[in-house]
Design a protein around this motif. Structure first.
Motif, PDB file in Angstrom:
ATOM      1  N   GLU A  80      71.103  95.527  70.478  1.00 44.18           N
ATOM      2  CA  GLU A  80      71.889  95.371  71.694  1.00 44.18           C
ATOM      3  C   GLU A  80      72.940  94.309  71.406  1.00 44.18           C
ATOM      4  OE1 GLU A  80      69.760  95.894  75.795  1.00 44.18           O
ATOM      5  OE2 GLU A  80      68.405  94.789  74.494  1.00 44.18           O
ATOM      6  N   GLY A  81      74.018  94.334  72.169  1.00 41.33           N
ATOM      7  CA  GLY A  81      75.054  93.338  71.946  1.00 41.33           C
ATOM      8  C   GLY A  81      76.058  93.810  70.917  1.00 41.33           C
ATOM      9  N   PHE A  82      76.787  92.869  70.365  1.00 39.99           N
ATOM     10  CA  PHE A  82      77.935  93.192  69.527  1.00 39.99           C
ATOM     11  C   PHE A  82      77.743  92.586  68.145  1.00 39.99           C
ATOM     12  CE2 PHE A  82      79.142  92.449  73.979  1.00 39.99           C
ATOM     13  CZ  PHE A  82      79.353  93.773  74.349  1.00 39.99           C
ATOM     14  N   LYS A 136      82.151  88.430  71.013  1.00 35.68           N
ATOM     15  CA  LYS A 136      83.192  88.925  71.920  1.00 35.68           C
ATOM     16  C   LYS A 136      84.312  89.628  71.142  1.00 35.68           C
ATOM     17  CE  LYS A 136      82.275  85.326  75.348  1.00 35.68           C
ATOM     18  NZ  LYS A 136      82.789  84.106  76.015  1.00 35.68           N
ATOM     19  N   ALA A 137      84.612  89.098  69.957  1.00 37.50           N
ATOM     20  CA  ALA A 137      85.640  89.742  69.131  1.00 37.50           C
ATOM     21  C   ALA A 137      85.154  91.101  68.615  1.00 37.50           C
ATOM     22  CB  ALA A 137      86.020  88.827  67.967  1.00 37.50           C
ATOM     23  N   TRP A 138      83.875  91.202  68.296  1.00 39.31           N
ATOM     24  CA  TRP A 138      83.307  92.496  67.903  1.00 39.31           C
ATOM     25  C   TRP A 138      83.330  93.466  69.088  1.00 39.31           C
ATOM     26  CZ3 TRP A 138      82.410  94.541  63.331  1.00 39.31           C
ATOM     27  CH2 TRP A 138      82.217  93.700  62.225  1.00 39.31           C
ATOM     28  N   ARG A 139      83.052  92.952  70.284  1.00 39.23           N
ATOM     29  CA  ARG A 139      83.150  93.797  71.483  1.00 39.23           C
ATOM     30  C   ARG A 139      84.559  94.375  71.611  1.00 39.23           C
ATOM     31  NH1 ARG A 139      83.595  90.300  76.521  1.00 39.23           N
ATOM     32  NH2 ARG A 139      85.635  90.087  75.513  1.00 39.23           N
ATOM     33  N   ASP A 140      85.557  93.505  71.414  1.00 42.41           N
ATOM     34  CA  ASP A 140      86.944  93.959  71.511  1.00 42.41           C
ATOM     35  C   ASP A 140      87.258  94.993  70.436  1.00 42.41           C
ATOM     36  OD1 ASP A 140      87.207  92.200  73.615  1.00 42.41           O
ATOM     37  OD2 ASP A 140      88.254  90.657  72.437  1.00 42.41           O
ATOM     38  N   LEU A 141      86.676  94.810  69.249  1.00 45.19           N
ATOM     39  CA  LEU A 141      86.895  95.790  68.190  1.00 45.19           C
ATOM     40  C   LEU A 141      86.315  97.144  68.594  1.00 45.19           C
ATOM     41  CD1 LEU A 141      87.854  96.527  65.345  1.00 45.19           C
ATOM     42  CD2 LEU A 141      85.600  95.836  64.497  1.00 45.19           C
ATOM     43  N   GLY A 142      85.134  97.123  69.221  1.00 43.51           N
ATOM     44  CA  GLY A 142      84.537  98.380  69.658  1.00 43.51           C
ATOM     45  C   GLY A 142      85.416  99.135  70.629  1.00 43.51           C
ATOM     46  N   GLU A 143      86.043  98.401  71.537  1.00 47.08           N
ATOM     47  CA  GLU A 143      86.939  99.042  72.501  1.00 47.08           C
ATOM     48  C   GLU A 143      88.230  99.501  71.846  1.00 47.08           C
ATOM     49  OE1 GLU A 143      87.317  96.195  75.626  1.00 47.08           O
ATOM     50  OE2 GLU A 143      85.274  96.533  76.368  1.00 47.08           O
ATOM     51  N   LEU A 144      88.574  98.884  70.736  1.00 46.96           N
ATOM     52  CA  LEU A 144      89.760  99.297  69.992  1.00 46.96           C
ATOM     53  C   LEU A 144      89.477 100.530  69.135  1.00 46.96           C
ATOM     54  CD1 LEU A 144      92.694  98.618  69.181  1.00 46.96           C
ATOM     55  CD2 LEU A 144      91.758  97.105  67.417  1.00 46.96           C
ATOM     56  N   GLN A 166      92.356  93.088  64.094  1.00 49.39           N
ATOM     57  CA  GLN A 166      91.161  92.624  64.796  1.00 49.39           C
ATOM     58  C   GLN A 166      90.053  92.260  63.813  1.00 49.39           C
ATOM     59  OE1 GLN A 166      91.042  91.821  67.859  1.00 49.39           O
ATOM     60  NE2 GLN A 166      88.864  91.311  67.970  1.00 49.39           N
ATOM     61  N   VAL A 167      89.924  93.015  62.734  1.00 51.21           N
ATOM     62  CA  VAL A 167      88.946  92.684  61.698  1.00 51.21           C
ATOM     63  C   VAL A 167      89.200  91.281  61.163  1.00 51.21           C
ATOM     64  CG1 VAL A 167      88.249  93.236  59.325  1.00 51.21           C
ATOM     65  CG2 VAL A 167      88.405  95.055  61.049  1.00 51.21           C
ATOM     66  N   LEU A 168      90.457  90.939  60.929  1.00 53.55           N
ATOM     67  CA  LEU A 168      90.776  89.609  60.401  1.00 53.55           C
ATOM     68  C   LEU A 168      90.602  88.527  61.461  1.00 53.55           C
ATOM     69  CD1 LEU A 168      93.834  90.453  58.129  1.00 53.55           C
ATOM     70  CD2 LEU A 168      91.455  90.038  57.465  1.00 53.55           C
TER      71      LEU A 168
END
Length: 401
Positions: free
Chosen positions: A268-270, A304-312, A381-383
């Motif tokens: 669960e989570g990012f 949170k940055a991984w969450r944003d990557l998922g939405e991207l 976003q990866v960077l």
């Protein structure tokens, strides 16, 4: 036949750390620094903690996929148990009859049994795999009733799961190395916890910054983030996304596999960054190093940055991909909350996800120009994630000096 009627441990989320967490909880093990059952965060940290691993696999006849490792995968269960002094007792046999006997013997002794089973052969979780690939993972068996033809299982969901005796036998027999293996554990040695925590933190730092125990350095840590970004941006590079995941079904397969690995696959989570942050909070208490809490906050920022990557990866701007993202998250939620009771609904979602893949063969939603721009956004976003985790690892390293 034996069933542990007082078994209520359904808190673990990952096959390895979650299974051990549930087993130890049932057996009454408590962590001395909390007086509570050993947390999955602590077990994850001790097993080697958070990492970054980036791999690409392309086999004939199946979709290519990008694999993202979010935690240490170098013998994590063996490492965790050895560090905690939770000595395993393993029984394994080639005989199907003895395999059942070993399982029943453990249950009759009053403890659950840890056994390895092919996740794709068990009947309670739907899957979108379009090819057979054995996926052996440990689960807890806490009931085996031949008369009723029912096995009771704890496996990531928050509720009991069930299989027939034949289904479990088939799932346990898929891979020779762990075929029909049963394991029980001694309780952890509390005196070993501080060193176990220190070792887990060292592993995490080293896998971010140094050559891994096996494999190429560019597949792990900050080097892996850079390699991934380069693969997205540089079409002539070996294993570039332009070559391995060109526009069409292959590109969608790459996006889907990254999202699965970081958002839904046994977690669960990012990318499990919140879980590792929780470990560092516990480590701060155990080692009396409060600065580790700051590292934990940095890893939560990375989450949170991984969450944003998922939405991207599967963005709202591409409706069919946003639909896929929602279906994958919905299936995870259904399984965790309802287990096998939600199988039919989950299977319907899986059939739609398979259909979306096939649509990508003839109705891909991005133009060539848009593909280049899209890959660039992912690379950026990866960077960003890499930069956030560089701060986290630096804080963790400084706290341990």
């Amino acid at each position: 036949m034996p069933t542990l009627t007082d078994y209520t441990q359904f808190y673990g989320r990952h096959w390895e750390t979650g299974t051990v967490r549930n087993y130890l909880d049932y057996c009454g093990a408590t962590a001395p620094h909390t007086g509570e059952p050993y947390s999955e965060a602590l077990l994850m940290g001790v097993s080697g903690g958070a990492v970054m691993g980036y791999f690409v696999f392309a086999y004939q006849g199946i979709d290519p996929h990008a694999r993202i490792l979010t935690r240490n995968t170098f013998d994590p269960m063996e490492t965790m148990l050895q560090r905690l002094g939770a000595e395993p007792k393993v029984r394994q046999t080639a005989s199907a009859e003895r395999a059942v006997g070993n399982l029943v013997d453990v249950l009759e002794s009053g403890t659950p049994a840890i056994t390895w089973a092919d996740a794709l052969s068990l009947p309670y979780e739907p899957h979108t795999y379009e090819f057979e690939f054995p996926h052996m993972q440990p689960v807890v068996v806490y009931g085996y009733d031949e008369e009723a033809d029912r096995v009771s299982i704890a496996d990531r969901a928050r509720v009991p799961l069930f299989a027939t005796t034949g289904e479990l036998a088939a799932a346990r027999s898929k891979v020779k190395k762990v075929r029909q293996r049963v394991m029980t554990l001694a309780l952890p040695d509390a005196d070993r916890i501080p060193e176990a925590v220190r070792s887990g933190i060292r592993d995490s730092i080293q896998l971010y910054t140094e050559k891994p125990p096996k494999g190429a350095r560019h597949n792990f840590g900050f080097a892996a983030y850079q390699r991934w970004a380069d693969a997205l941006r540089k079409p002539k590079m070996r294993s570039s996304w332009d070559k391995e995941f060109p526009a069409g079904r292959k590109m969608y397969a790459g996006l889907e596999s990254v999202f699965s690995d970081t958002h839904t696959y046994g977690k669960e989570g990012f990318a499990e960054r919140d879980l590792f942050g929780d470990f560092l909070d516990e480590a701060a208490q155990i080692l009396e190093r409060p600065a580790l809490r700051e590292a934990g906050e940095q890893f939560r920022a990375s989450g949170k940055a991984w969450r944003d990557l998922g939405e991207l990866l599967l963005p709202d701007s591409v409706p069919v991909w946003a639909e896929a993202r929602r279906l994958m998250l919905e299936n995870q939620k259904l399984f965790l909350e309802q287990g096998g009771d939600a199988f039919e609904r989950g299977q319907t979602n899986c059939e739609r996800l398979i259909a979306i893949r096939r649509e990508m063969e003839t109705d891909f939603p991005l133009s060539d120009v848009e593909v280049v721009s899209f890959r660039e956004q992912i690379a950026e976003q990866v960077l960003r994630i890499s930069a956030t985790e560089e701060r986290a690892v630096a804080a963790m390293t400084e706290a341990m000096e």
